[in-house]
Motif scaffolding. Sequence first.
Motif: not given
Ligand SMILES: Nc1ncnc2c1ncn2[C@@H]1O[C@H](COP(=O)(O)OP(=O)(O)OP(=O)(O)O)[C@@H](O)[C@H]1O
Length: 142
Positions: A37-38, A40, A128
Motif C-alpha cells: 500500500g505504499k 496508495r 484488506s
Molecule cells: N488497508 C489497505 N490499505 C492499502 N491498500 C490496501 C488495503 N487493503 C487492500 N489494499 C490493496 O493493496 C494494494 C496496494 O497497492 P499499492 O500499489 O499501493 O502497493 P505498493 O506497496 O505500492 O506495491 P509496490 O511495491 O508494488 O509498489 C491495492 O490493490 C489496494 O487496493
Amino acid sequence: MKTITRSEEETIKVAEDLARRLDKGYLVLLSGELGAGKTRFVQGLAKGLGISDAVTSPTFTIVNEYRGRLPLFHIDLYRLERFPEEDIDLDEMLEKGVAAVEWWGKDRSFFEQYKPRVIVSIRVVSESEREIDIAWEDSSEK
Ligand SMILES: Nc1ncnc2c1ncn2[C@@H]1O[C@H](COP(=O)(O)OP(=O)(O)OP(=O)(O)O)[C@@H](O)[C@H]1O
Ligand SMILES: [Mg+2]
C-alpha cells in the motif's frame, strides 16, 4: 505510532492527515512488501497536499513531480539498486517541497543524513488490513 487500516480508502485518509503536518524539506520513506500500500499512501499524501492529479507509481521515470500546497516528488527505487544521485538531486527537491520514496531500504545509508524524515512501514495483516507504523524523526534543531 501504529494504526490499522481496513481498506485502501482508510490508508489514503491516514496519509492525507499526515500530509497536512508536512512542511518543505520533509522526506517520507516508505517500506512494505509488494502490494502493501505504499503507492496508495503516496496518493493520500498528494490528496493532503491539495494535489488533484492522479498519482501513479514512477515505474518508467525515476521521479514524478506533482504541484500542490507544496510540490511532491514521488520516487520508487524498486527497479534500482540504490538512489540515482547522478540523475536526480534530492537536496534540490527538498528545498522546493516534500519527497516520498518507495523501497528506500534499498539504499538505507544514503537517507541516513536526511532529516526531518517520516518513516512509514506498512505491514500486510490480511487481504484488506494493513498495520501502518509512522515514526517522525525531526532534525535536532527543530
Ligand atoms: N488497508 C489497505 N490499505 C492499502 N491498500 C490496501 C488495503 N487493503 C487492500 N489494499 C490493496 O493493496 C494494494 C496496494 O497497492 P499499492 O500499489 O499501493 O502497493 P505498493 O506497496 O505500492 O506495491 P509496490 O511495491 O508494488 O509498489 C491495492 O490493490 C489496494 O487496493
Ligand atoms: Mg508502489
